[in-house]
Design a protein around this motif. Structure first.
Motif, PDB file in Angstrom:
ATOM      1  N   LEU A  98      18.120  16.359  29.703  1.00  0.00           N
ATOM      2  CA  LEU A  98      17.000  15.933  28.866  1.00  0.00           C
ATOM      3  C   LEU A  98      15.774  16.823  28.964  1.00  0.00           C
ATOM      4  N   SER A  99      15.699  17.688  29.977  1.00  0.00           N
ATOM      5  CA  SER A  99      14.489  18.485  30.169  1.00  0.00           C
ATOM      6  C   SER A  99      14.813  19.766  30.906  1.00  0.00           C
ATOM      7  N   SER A 100      13.826  20.648  30.970  1.00  0.00           N
ATOM      8  CA  SER A 100      13.973  21.892  31.730  1.00  0.00           C
ATOM      9  C   SER A 100      13.810  21.592  33.222  1.00  0.00           C
ATOM     10  N   PRO A 101      14.271  22.509  34.089  1.00  0.00           N
ATOM     11  CA  PRO A 101      14.126  22.280  35.530  1.00  0.00           C
ATOM     12  C   PRO A 101      12.664  22.110  35.933  1.00  0.00           C
ATOM     13  N   SER A 102      12.442  21.319  36.965  1.00  0.00           N
ATOM     14  CA  SER A 102      11.116  21.078  37.503  1.00  0.00           C
ATOM     15  C   SER A 102      10.948  21.801  38.832  1.00  0.00           C
ATOM     16  N   LYS A 103       9.737  21.758  39.355  1.00  0.00           N
ATOM     17  CA  LYS A 103       9.484  22.230  40.708  1.00  0.00           C
ATOM     18  C   LYS A 103       9.852  21.121  41.693  1.00  0.00           C
ATOM     19  N   PRO A 104      10.237  21.476  42.911  1.00  0.00           N
ATOM     20  CA  PRO A 104      10.666  20.453  43.876  1.00  0.00           C
ATOM     21  C   PRO A 104       9.672  19.321  44.064  1.00  0.00           C
ATOM     22  N   GLY A 105       8.379  19.623  44.046  1.00  0.00           N
ATOM     23  CA  GLY A 105       7.380  18.587  44.245  1.00  0.00           C
ATOM     24  C   GLY A 105       7.301  17.574  43.135  1.00  0.00           C
ATOM     25  N   ASP A 106       7.917  17.882  41.978  1.00  0.00           N
ATOM     26  CA  ASP A 106       7.875  16.957  40.850  1.00  0.00           C
ATOM     27  C   ASP A 106       8.926  15.857  40.945  1.00  0.00           C
ATOM     28  N   ILE A 107       9.888  16.017  41.846  1.00  0.00           N
ATOM     29  CA  ILE A 107      10.953  15.021  41.955  1.00  0.00           C
ATOM     30  C   ILE A 107      10.399  13.691  42.454  1.00  0.00           C
ATOM     31  N   PHE A 108       9.785  13.704  43.630  1.00  0.00           N
ATOM     32  CA  PHE A 108       9.092  12.508  44.121  1.00  0.00           C
ATOM     33  C   PHE A 108       7.921  12.909  44.994  1.00  0.00           C
ATOM     34  N   PRO A 109       6.728  12.978  44.392  1.00  0.00           N
ATOM     35  CA  PRO A 109       5.529  13.300  45.153  1.00  0.00           C
ATOM     36  C   PRO A 109       5.356  12.333  46.311  1.00  0.00           C
ATOM     37  N   PRO A 110       4.887  12.794  47.470  1.00  0.00           N
ATOM     38  CA  PRO A 110       4.748  11.934  48.648  1.00  0.00           C
ATOM     39  C   PRO A 110       3.922  10.690  48.349  1.00  0.00           C
ATOM     40  N   GLY A 111       4.466   9.546  48.726  1.00  0.00           N
ATOM     41  CA  GLY A 111       3.729   8.304  48.596  1.00  0.00           C
ATOM     42  C   GLY A 111       3.654   7.750  47.193  1.00  0.00           C
TER      43      GLY A 111
END
Length: 351
Positions: A98-111
């Protein structure tokens, strides 16, 4: 006149014999579940539609005019129920479609959990245990696994509901065009046209995107790869894990609507978002959608047991991992028979 045991069961069920009907339902329940799953991309929705199919088959048993076509009659009911369901739900897919690849931090930001998309838009995993057929040969089993793979499921989502139904009925189940036309209230030319358009769409999708996952057969090299993966994960050895990946491997974690591509970004995601200090892991092997998979168990500091936190499905090409789909919705894992917790080993220091 001799009547086959199958026809005898159908006639008995039509006469109101509930035990005969339950025997028939048991014989067809699993294959109907697979068909509905392919149509809907959701195991939970598929289970509901199979239950409704069998309920309608019992209620309308007197309307069946051809006892020898009982299986086809069930598929007709199930397919039309799925088509009705698809009119009111969104198509399911994976973030990587559905989308282009993201940066690792975009998967689940801390907290933060606000990035989660909990609506029913993601494909659900399917346990291989429900595909087992002791009478099929290895070639048939391999084909069935391909036809339940995440790659195939993602591709199906690019078809209209009717195209999806026609493709599955004509090419997967190999029903005749005239039969499919009657079931779906279409003309034979309309069925043939829908099949042609479905084939073209799938071909274009595979050309543009390649396979989402690879269906593999267990062999010594694969088992060695899986054993190494399991050991390295439980040791939190990120460099070792990354060495098992293809250079162009990708990872997605629904219900997070993002994904990462390439060894470097996968390594960053694992290092800073998964293997955080104090957290420990255990893995339990299983199989999903024709691929090796692991139930993933997490134990935080101070906890006495490991809790089920995900189902990681691995795509394998050659002797390397090409993709990882990490399903995080624990509620969808019931059919896999995975325990909700694993007790911590008594005594000793854990990795």
């Amino acid at each position: 006149m001799n009547v086959s045991p199958q026809i005898a069961l159908v006639l008995a069920a039509q006469a109101g014999d509930q035990a005969a009907f339950e025997t028939l339902a048991g014989a067809y329940r699993r294959e109907l579940l697979v068909h509905c799953y392919r149509m809907l991309g959701s195991l939970s929705d598929a289970e509901d539609q199979v239950q409704e199919t069998l309920l309608r088959a019992w209620e309308k048993r007197a309307t069946l005019t051809s006892p020898q076509s009982y299986r086809a009659w069930l598929y007709r009911i199930a397919t039309n129920l799925c088509l009705n369901r698809l009119r009111s739900v969104s198509r399911r897919s994976l973030p990587s479609d559905l989308s282009s690849p993201s940066k690792p931090g975009d998967i689940f930001p801390p907290g933060k959990s606000g990035g989660l998309v909990q609506e029913p838009v993601w494909l659900e995993p399917f346990p291989d245990e429900l595909l087992v057929d002791q009478y099929s040969n290895p070639e048939d089993q391999a084909l069935r696994q391909e036809q339940i793979s995440l790659a195939f499921l993602v591709a199906l989502q690019h078809l209209t509901p009717v195209q999806r139904a026609v493709l599955l009925l004509r090419e997967v189940l190999e029903w005749k065009a005239a039969e499919v036309a009657e079931w779906l209230d279409l003309s034979v030319p309309a069925v043939n046209s829908a099949l042609q358009r479905a084939r073209q769409t799938l071909h274009q999708h595979y050309q543009e995107n390649g396979s989402e996952t690879s269906v593999v057969q267990l062999r010594p090299q694969l088992q060695n790869l899986l054993d190494r993966y399991m050991t390295l994960w439980q040791q939190a050895d990120v460099p070792g894990l990354v060495a098992l990946l293809r250079e162009d491997a990708w990872l997605t974690m629904p219900p997070f609507p993002a994904w990462v591509a390439g060894r470097m970004d996968i390594a960053t995601l694992l290092q800073f978002r998964v293997f955080i200090p104090g957290r420990q892991w255990r893995l339990q092997p299983t199989h999903a959608n024709g691929c090796p998979a692991f139930g993933l168990y997490r134990r935080e500091v101070g906890e006495e047991s490991y809790r089920l936190s995900g189902l990681w499905v691995l795509g394998v090409e050659g002797e390397q991992i090409s993709s990882i789909v990490a399903f995080l919705d624990v509620a969808s894992f019931t059919a896999f028979g995975l325990p909700s917790t694993i007790e911590r080993e008594a005594g000793g220091q854990e990795a």
